[in-house]
Write an enzyme that holds these catalytic residues in place. Structure first.
Site, PDB file in Angstrom:
ATOM      1  N   VAL A  61       0.934  -1.127   0.001  1.00  0.00           N
ATOM      2  CA  VAL A  61      -0.132  -0.047  -0.252  1.00  0.00           C
ATOM      3  C   VAL A  61       1.002   1.226   0.115  1.00  0.00           C
ATOM      4  CG1 VAL A  61      -2.069  -1.115   1.208  1.00  0.00           C
ATOM      5  CG2 VAL A  61      -0.238  -0.120   2.595  1.00  0.00           C
TER       6      VAL A  61
ATOM      7  N   HIS B 291      -4.476  -4.479  -2.184  1.00  0.00           N
ATOM      8  CA  HIS B 291      -4.711  -4.114  -0.947  1.00  0.00           C
ATOM      9  C   HIS B 291      -5.029  -2.606  -0.668  1.00  0.00           C
ATOM     10  CE1 HIS B 291      -3.163  -8.219   0.636  1.00  0.00           C
ATOM     11  NE2 HIS B 291      -4.511  -8.362   0.130  1.00  0.00           N
TER      12      HIS B 291
ATOM     13  N   CYS C 225     -16.110  12.646   7.031  1.00  0.00           N
ATOM     14  CA  CYS C 225     -16.565  12.752   5.379  1.00  0.00           C
ATOM     15  C   CYS C 225     -17.245  14.131   5.232  1.00  0.00           C
ATOM     16  CB  CYS C 225     -17.291  11.458   4.817  1.00  0.00           C
ATOM     17  SG  CYS C 225     -17.960  11.542   3.361  1.00  0.00           S
TER      18      CYS C 225
ATOM     19  N   THR D 149       6.832 -11.917  -1.198  1.00  0.00           N
ATOM     20  CA  THR D 149       5.543 -12.209  -0.389  1.00  0.00           C
ATOM     21  C   THR D 149       5.692 -13.572   0.104  1.00  0.00           C
ATOM     22  OG1 THR D 149       3.199 -12.485  -0.791  1.00  0.00           O
ATOM     23  CG2 THR D 149       4.305 -13.022  -2.468  1.00  0.00           C
TER      24      THR D 149
ATOM     25  N   ASN E 222      12.661 -14.645  -3.377  1.00  0.00           N
ATOM     26  CA  ASN E 222      12.570 -14.546  -1.870  1.00  0.00           C
ATOM     27  C   ASN E 222      13.598 -14.909  -1.135  1.00  0.00           C
ATOM     28  OD1 ASN E 222      11.768 -14.666   0.747  1.00  0.00           O
ATOM     29  ND2 ASN E 222       9.471 -14.722   0.120  1.00  0.00           N
TER      30      ASN E 222
ATOM     31  N   ALA F  63      15.034  -9.119  -3.452  1.00  0.00           N
ATOM     32  CA  ALA F  63      14.478  -8.626  -4.984  1.00  0.00           C
ATOM     33  C   ALA F  63      15.523  -7.529  -5.355  1.00  0.00           C
ATOM     34  CB  ALA F  63      13.352  -8.088  -4.683  1.00  0.00           C
TER      35      ALA F  63
HETATM   36  P1  OAD Z   1       4.808 -10.928   4.468  1.00  0.00           P
HETATM   37  O1  OAD Z   1       5.516  -9.862   5.549  1.00  0.00           O
HETATM   38  O2  OAD Z   1       3.912 -11.913   4.733  1.00  0.00           O
HETATM   39  O3  OAD Z   1       6.014 -11.399   3.787  1.00  0.00           O
HETATM   40  C1  OAD Z   1       7.128 -10.836   3.103  1.00  0.00           C
HETATM   41  C2  OAD Z   1       8.075 -11.553   2.400  1.00  0.00           C
HETATM   42  O4  OAD Z   1       9.215 -10.868   2.017  1.00  0.00           O
HETATM   43  C3  OAD Z   1       8.816 -12.827   3.368  1.00  0.00           C
HETATM   44  O5  OAD Z   1       8.478 -14.249   2.714  1.00  0.00           O
HETATM   45  C4  OAD Z   1      10.123 -12.546   3.548  1.00  0.00           C
HETATM   46  O6  OAD Z   1      10.988 -13.475   3.327  1.00  0.00           O
HETATM   47  C5  OAD Z   1      10.456 -11.551   2.074  1.00  0.00           C
HETATM   48  N1  OAD Z   1      11.531 -10.633   1.941  1.00  0.00           N
HETATM   49  C6  OAD Z   1      12.034 -10.153   2.953  1.00  0.00           C
HETATM   50  N2  OAD Z   1      13.012  -9.321   2.851  1.00  0.00           N
HETATM   51  C7  OAD Z   1      13.067  -9.388   1.029  1.00  0.00           C
HETATM   52  C8  OAD Z   1      13.721  -8.942  -0.170  1.00  0.00           C
HETATM   53  N3  OAD Z   1      14.804  -7.838   0.393  1.00  0.00           N
HETATM   54  N4  OAD Z   1      13.428  -9.196  -1.308  1.00  0.00           N
HETATM   55  C9  OAD Z   1      12.458 -10.213  -1.359  1.00  0.00           C
HETATM   56  N5  OAD Z   1      11.779 -10.435  -0.359  1.00  0.00           N
HETATM   57  C10 OAD Z   1      12.112 -10.510   0.788  1.00  0.00           C
HETATM   58  O7  OAD Z   1       4.176  -9.779   3.414  1.00  0.00           O
HETATM   59  P2  OAD Z   1       3.103  -9.914   2.630  1.00  0.00           P
HETATM   60  O8  OAD Z   1       3.402 -11.427   1.802  1.00  0.00           O
HETATM   61  O9  OAD Z   1       3.234  -8.709   1.524  1.00  0.00           O
HETATM   62  O10 OAD Z   1      -2.290  -7.363   4.064  1.00  0.00           O
HETATM   63  O11 OAD Z   1       1.974  -9.888   3.343  1.00  0.00           O
HETATM   64  C11 OAD Z   1       0.607  -9.994   2.346  1.00  0.00           C
HETATM   65  C12 OAD Z   1      -0.352  -9.242   3.403  1.00  0.00           C
HETATM   66  O12 OAD Z   1      -0.342  -9.529   4.682  1.00  0.00           O
HETATM   67  C13 OAD Z   1      -0.098  -7.976   3.381  1.00  0.00           C
HETATM   68  O13 OAD Z   1      -0.459  -7.300   2.092  1.00  0.00           O
HETATM   69  C14 OAD Z   1      -0.855  -7.222   4.567  1.00  0.00           C
HETATM   70  C15 OAD Z   1      -0.382  -8.301   5.384  1.00  0.00           C
HETATM   71  O14 OAD Z   1      -1.481  -8.526   6.294  1.00  0.00           O
HETATM   72  C16 OAD Z   1      -3.134  -6.332   4.450  1.00  0.00           C
HETATM   73  O15 OAD Z   1      -2.469  -5.239   5.126  1.00  0.00           O
HETATM   74  C17 OAD Z   1      -4.569  -6.529   3.885  1.00  0.00           C
END
Ligand code: OAD
Length: 242
Positions: free
Chosen positions: A103, A119, A145, A186, A211, A229
């Site tokens: 976001v 999101h 609002c 992710t 990842n 990344a």
């Molecule tokens: P997570 O915090 O669940 O996962 C982040 C991932 O990034 C992990 O698997 C890390 O190993 C990886 N990571 C860390 N550093 C990195 C780097 N330099 N390069 C590549 N990867 C790296 O985050 P999301 O998967 O984005 O939702 O989480 C999904 C959703 O859960 C978010 O959008 C949010 C959260 O609750 C909402 O707020 C609705």
């Protein structure tokens, strides 16, 4: 780690590349992820207290305080080479769809256009009653609002809420159509976003995860690049360009 030649060939031949990004791509910009141990936001804060509509209704002041802290943090961050590499990839391949769970707006600040914000957006304010995006200049602790007087809330998707319909439909259509699907930074734990890779796979796309900590789903991808990344993407994109 040099990217697998099979992935480079797939990217060079692709008609449509689709990328899904998560918090990990912004980690190298200093924006905390959600689930990494210790530094992850959900390791330090309880999502049920901060990221649900019920929490907002219980304590809107607290929610706004937390989101203003996150806005300040992101506002002082800069896009990193991973974000810039994806903006460059869009110029190389015939069609590119970028879907982000983030976001933070860092893809757009790196020059990506047409980003699908699965999101929502941290910097948008929405009417909590009607859902419309509202431009406002209020400094109230909990802004209201101007049309209906309901509380305004940050324009992000909270737990228990639906993904915006257009973002959902466009993302699943892109996953079904693409030749290469990249899952970047992710944990692949949150659905429906995590289901996009499955759809791509069912439609015979070449799939890759980037990842540094391969996820539980890594074995299901054709390629798993265990690198950050910001290191892996610039190399992958440059090799795909020649
Ligand atoms: P997570 O915090 O669940 O996962 C982040 C991932 O990034 C992990 O698997 C890390 O190993 C990886 N990571 C860390 N550093 C990195 C780097 N330099 N390069 C590549 N990867 C790296 O985050 P999301 O998967 O984005 O939702 O989480 C999904 C959703 O859960 C978010 O959008 C949010 C959260 O609750 C909402 O707020 C609705």
């Amino acid at each position: 780690m040099r990217p697998d030649p099979g992935l480079i060939t797939a990217l060079r031949d692709a008609r449509h590349v689709c990328a899904l990004t998560g918090a990990g791509i912004s980690a190298e910009s200093g924006v905390p992820t959600f689930r990494d141990a210790q530094q992850g936001l959900w390791a330090r804060y309880d999502p049920h207290e901060l990221a649900t509509p019920e929490a907002f209704e219980r304590n809107p002041e607290l929610i706004w305080e937390w989101y203003r802290w996150r806005r300040d943090l992101v506002a002082s961050a800069e896009p990193n080479p991973g974000h810039y590499a994806l903006a460059r990839l869009a110029q190389i391949v015939p069609r590119f769809t970028l879907i982000t769970q983030n976001v933070d707006g860092l893809h757009q600040r790196a020059g990506s256009t047409g980003v699908i914000e699965f999101h929502g957006n941290l910097f948008e304010d929405r009417c909590h009653a009607e859902g419309c995006v509202v431009e406002h200049e209020q400094t109230a602790t909990v802004p209201v609002c101007p049309d209906c007087g309901a509380s305004l809330r940050p324009g992000v998707v909270w737990f228990g809420e639906a993904i915006p319909e257009t973002a959902l439909d466009t993302s699943f259509a892109a996953a079904a159509d693409c030749d290469v699907f990249l899952s970047i930074g992710t944990s692949s734990l949150v659905y429906p976003a995590a289901g996009l890779a499955d759809v791509a796979r069912e439609h015979d796309a070449v799939t890759a995860e980037i990842n540094p900590n391969p996820t539980a789903q890594a074995a299901g991808f054709d390629f798993a690049i265990a690198s950050k990344a910001g290191a892996a993407l610039p190399e992958l994109v440059e090799l795909s360009a020649v």
